[in-house]
Motif scaffolding. Sequence first.
Motif, mmCIF file in Angstrom:
data_model
loop_
_atom_site.group_PDB
_atom_site.id
_atom_site.type_symbol
_atom_site.label_atom_id
_atom_site.label_comp_id
_atom_site.label_asym_id
_atom_site.label_seq_id
_atom_site.Cartn_x
_atom_site.Cartn_y
_atom_site.Cartn_z
ATOM 1 N N THR A 254 0.849 -1.187 0.000
ATOM 2 C CA THR A 254 0.000 0.000 0.000
ATOM 3 C C THR A 254 0.882 1.234 0.000
ATOM 4 O O THR A 254 2.103 1.136 0.175
ATOM 5 N N ALA A 255 0.262 2.384 -0.200
ATOM 6 C CA ALA A 255 1.008 3.637 -0.258
ATOM 7 C C ALA A 255 0.984 4.329 1.106
ATOM 8 O O ALA A 255 0.076 4.110 1.910
ATOM 9 N N PRO A 256 1.976 5.179 1.397
ATOM 10 C CA PRO A 256 1.985 5.905 2.663
ATOM 11 C C PRO A 256 0.683 6.670 2.890
ATOM 12 O O PRO A 256 0.139 7.303 1.979
ATOM 13 N N GLY A 257 0.153 6.553 4.114
ATOM 14 C CA GLY A 257 -1.051 7.289 4.494
ATOM 15 C C GLY A 257 -2.356 6.649 4.059
ATOM 16 O O GLY A 257 -3.430 7.123 4.441
ATOM 17 N N GLN A 258 -2.303 5.585 3.276
ATOM 18 C CA GLN A 258 -3.521 4.982 2.748
ATOM 19 C C GLN A 258 -4.165 4.023 3.760
ATOM 20 O O GLN A 258 -3.489 3.410 4.579
ATOM 21 N N LEU A 259 -5.499 3.890 3.671
ATOM 22 C CA LEU A 259 -6.253 2.941 4.468
ATOM 23 C C LEU A 259 -6.540 1.713 3.621
ATOM 24 O O LEU A 259 -7.114 1.823 2.528
ATOM 25 N N THR A 260 -6.149 0.554 4.095
ATOM 26 C CA THR A 260 -6.406 -0.685 3.360
ATOM 27 C C THR A 260 -7.783 -1.240 3.737
ATOM 28 O O THR A 260 -8.440 -0.758 4.655
ATOM 29 N N GLY A 261 -8.199 -2.287 3.035
ATOM 30 C CA GLY A 261 -9.331 -3.077 3.484
ATOM 31 C C GLY A 261 -8.842 -4.128 4.468
ATOM 32 O O GLY A 261 -7.745 -4.012 5.033
ATOM 33 N N MET A 262 -9.652 -5.175 4.698
ATOM 34 C CA MET A 262 -9.207 -6.276 5.542
ATOM 35 C C MET A 262 -7.854 -6.762 5.055
ATOM 36 O O MET A 262 -7.658 -6.964 3.862
ATOM 37 N N ALA B 18 -11.035 -12.443 10.421
ATOM 38 C CA ALA B 18 -10.495 -11.463 9.475
ATOM 39 C C ALA B 18 -9.566 -10.513 10.219
ATOM 40 O O ALA B 18 -9.868 -10.074 11.336
ATOM 41 N N LEU B 19 -8.433 -10.201 9.595
ATOM 42 C CA LEU B 19 -7.499 -9.254 10.189
ATOM 43 C C LEU B 19 -7.913 -7.832 9.826
ATOM 44 O O LEU B 19 -8.419 -7.575 8.733
ATOM 45 N N PRO B 20 -7.672 -6.878 10.730
ATOM 46 C CA PRO B 20 -8.196 -5.526 10.525
ATOM 47 C C PRO B 20 -7.560 -4.799 9.350
ATOM 48 O O PRO B 20 -6.478 -5.146 8.867
ATOM 49 N N ALA B 21 -8.262 -3.763 8.932
ATOM 50 C CA ALA B 21 -7.684 -2.809 7.983
ATOM 51 C C ALA B 21 -6.519 -2.088 8.639
ATOM 52 O O ALA B 21 -6.443 -1.960 9.866
ATOM 53 N N LEU B 22 -5.597 -1.590 7.813
ATOM 54 C CA LEU B 22 -4.410 -0.886 8.294
ATOM 55 C C LEU B 22 -4.398 0.541 7.769
ATOM 56 O O LEU B 22 -4.836 0.811 6.651
ATOM 57 N N ARG B 23 -3.885 1.444 8.599
ATOM 58 C CA ARG B 23 -3.617 2.814 8.178
ATOM 59 C C ARG B 23 -2.106 2.931 8.020
ATOM 60 O O ARG B 23 -1.355 2.893 8.996
ATOM 61 N N ALA B 24 -1.643 3.016 6.771
ATOM 62 C CA ALA B 24 -0.209 3.058 6.510
ATOM 63 C C ALA B 24 0.404 4.331 7.068
ATOM 64 O O ALA B 24 -0.206 5.403 7.041
ATOM 65 N N GLY B 25 1.617 4.197 7.589
ATOM 66 C CA GLY B 25 2.348 5.368 8.054
ATOM 67 C C GLY B 25 2.810 6.231 6.891
ATOM 68 O O GLY B 25 2.623 5.885 5.715
#
Length: 479
Positions: free
Chosen positions: A378-386, A434-441
Amino acid sequence: MQDTGSPEEYPLLKDGSGRGTVTPHSITVGPDGYLWVTTHDSALVQVHPTSIANQLKVTNDVRPLSAGIIPDPYPNRPDGKKVVWFASPAYEQDYDPVIEYDIVNHKRLNEFKLADDARAQTIASLLINKGTDQTPVWAYWVMFAEPVHTQVGYCDPEDESSTPRMYPFPDPKQNPVYDTWLWSVAVTTPKGTESLKECVYWATGQVSTTGNFERKTNSLYRYAPTKDDQPKPIALPGGSSQKPVHIVAGPNGDAVWVGTENPNQICRYDTELRNWTQRDISGGGAPRQMMLGTDGNLWVACSNGISHFRTDVGITELPGPSLPSGGDAMGLCLDKSGSEWLWYTNPTNMAIGKYPIPDDPKSISGKTQFVAQLVGETAPGQLTGMSGVVQYISNGIPIPGVPLTCRVVSEGGTTFSDGTTETLLTTDARGRAALPALRAGQEEDQVVLKVGHGDSEPPTTISLCVRSEPGKSTEADES
């Protein structure tokens, strides 16, 4: 094998004499890490798992009766809410909802309303793929059995109308084999399948002699929506007078186990051979709720204690404890810290208890395994799905109801979507979570997710990459 310890019991909301003041029904580990107990007294009770005298009575938006309870299946909501779901079997002329409840702010978030006289008791979560193998779309249902109107149904948390969906049984006036009081529900899928369409639903139905809710049939029912035009009754091995209570399914579809009264037994149904084996419960205890443990064995709350069986064809009984002060066991759940404890409710004594799970030399230690990694970069600052799907396996059986700790390890500031780096998940009816969504640094980083059951197993890990141009290879990738 010798029993390694005795249960310890603790009164719920005790009075000046040291006795409990509310009658518990079921128990679970909430997403906040506390124990949550449903009761018959217009209250939920929050209990600190290591400081058990630390208890909180929660009454806001809680109806007189509350029964089956599960932690919120959705991991780490972006809004930060901590949630449990529970059934609220109402009195007559009062609708019977399945309730989504905020355990931090102590308020009802949502309720899936059933009919005025309905009586849902047990609930279970089910992680499903509503998409395709190539484009998976993972989501959760909350399953229940409703006896008054003879229906198996589910709540879709993403349905804004809060309308339960039903799989109705045939009219009992047309066929008396469906004249039954549904009690418990379980779900299986055949080995190697992921499709929602392949789910098979199992329910126990009982004779009832209660007033307007009189029913005449004891049976197990199987329903595969893609193959069956209606649920199929399966006669119990002890004959028409044998009363089924709770059902536990081997989530890989090989077998289901049913606790019965008259006689008091554990009955194993082989779903391929379509035959039964059965084992009497020592001491004659009547079974209540059941669960699969992290040891891969079957645990049974009984009217005289806690029973313990292997899930093999012979249903070998293992030593189990009597209760320290009498009474009866009703609800069961696994501890979050590892495989050492199980928790139970004792309604007669208005108490909860914990029991140290003894070692079984024939059991293989459980292990968390990855089923699917849904996010690789993923890209910096982006919110992923599960970010992925895991499954807890013991003795070759996926185990429902296992609390799993999931941690983010990141040097670049990546967190879960609510800003935390640690969360608690619980496996669903097929042993999955299911593993949580992530907020990339904001910095490029190699992020590691670690998942495991407390300290009882080395964590399972996956990694994902945070980089400015996802999908573009670098020299480091190619080396």
